[in-house]
Design a protein around this motif. Structure first.
Motif, PDB file in Angstrom:
ATOM      1  N   SER A   1       0.887  -1.254  -0.157  1.00 44.56           N
ATOM      2  CA  SER A   1      -0.041   0.086   0.112  1.00 44.56           C
ATOM      3  C   SER A   1       0.976   1.264   0.018  1.00 44.56           C
ATOM      4  O   SER A   1       0.481   2.154  -0.685  1.00 44.56           O
ATOM      5  N   TYR A   2       1.880   1.190   0.750  1.00 40.29           N
ATOM      6  CA  TYR A   2       2.926   2.292   0.856  1.00 40.29           C
ATOM      7  C   TYR A   2       3.224   2.716  -0.576  1.00 40.29           C
ATOM      8  O   TYR A   2       3.623   3.670  -0.897  1.00 40.29           O
ATOM      9  N   ILE A   3       3.888   1.457  -1.004  1.00 30.63           N
ATOM     10  CA  ILE A   3       4.689   1.628  -2.438  1.00 30.63           C
ATOM     11  C   ILE A   3       3.493   2.333  -3.565  1.00 30.63           C
ATOM     12  O   ILE A   3       3.866   3.047  -4.431  1.00 30.63           O
ATOM     13  N   THR A   4       2.321   1.719  -3.486  1.00 30.48           N
ATOM     14  CA  THR A   4       1.160   2.145  -4.544  1.00 30.48           C
ATOM     15  C   THR A   4       0.881   3.568  -4.274  1.00 30.48           C
ATOM     16  O   THR A   4       1.097   4.329  -5.101  1.00 30.48           O
ATOM     17  N   GLU A   5       0.884   4.009  -3.026  1.00 33.31           N
ATOM     18  CA  GLU A   5       0.883   5.577  -2.620  1.00 33.31           C
ATOM     19  C   GLU A   5       1.924   6.358  -3.210  1.00 33.31           C
ATOM     20  O   GLU A   5       1.725   7.350  -3.838  1.00 33.31           O
ATOM     21  N   GLN A   6       3.032   6.068  -3.173  1.00 28.52           N
ATOM     22  CA  GLN A   6       4.593   6.696  -3.425  1.00 28.52           C
ATOM     23  C   GLN A   6       4.367   6.490  -5.066  1.00 28.52           C
ATOM     24  O   GLN A   6       4.798   7.660  -5.584  1.00 28.52           O
ATOM     25  N   ILE A   7       3.914   5.629  -5.578  1.00 25.14           N
ATOM     26  CA  ILE A   7       3.761   5.656  -7.247  1.00 25.14           C
ATOM     27  C   ILE A   7       2.886   6.571  -7.510  1.00 25.14           C
ATOM     28  O   ILE A   7       3.189   7.348  -8.513  1.00 25.14           O
TER      29      ILE A   7
END
Length: 138
Positions: A92-98
């Motif tokens: 989820s964190y990575i998706t937000e960063q993307i």
């Protein structure tokens, strides 16, 4: 079984040997044996773990969470809920960063257009573009 020196790993992962020693000191790299002359000996298991560490590092997972992850992996049946939670939260964190990076890329592309247009206007002595004119209507 393949074995590797600290230099091999340093070159393969473009990491200073001090970082590899640090990973060992804090428990990220475990079960590092030594040869008769005291030099560290790494195996394919270390290669695989370093691939995971580098992936986690690039994607912003804190070292404390990496340590948790590898601790959970040691006893999956007892920690499967913990590991699923950790990797799901990180996804989820990575998706937000993307998404943030995609938004930032749009802004940068606007700037690229805008300043190229100003550059062209200066060269041709024409009216400068307005920021709100983006995207151009070609």
């Amino acid at each position: 079984m393949n074995t590797y020196t600290i230099r091999d790993l340093s070159l393969t992962f473009d990491l200073p040997s001090s970082t590899l020693r640090y990973y060992e000191d804090i428990g990220l790299l475990t079960n590092v044996s030594r040869n008769a002359s005291g030099q560290r000996v790494y195996t394919d298991e270390h290669i695989n773990r370093l691939r995971a560490i580098e992936c986690f590092k690039r994607t912003g997972l804190p070292i404390a969470k990496m340590l948790d992850f590898f601790h959970y992996e040691e006893n999956l049946p007892a920690h499967i809920d913990d590991i699923v939670s950790l990797v799901t939260e990180h996804e989820s964190y990575i998706t937000e960063q993307i998404q943030k990076m995609q938004d930032d890329l749009k802004h940068i592309r606007h700037k690229v257009w805008f300043y190229h247009a100003i550059q062209k206007a200066i060269e041709t002595r024409t009216e400068w573009p307005k920021w709100e004119d983006y995207p151009p209507e070609d």
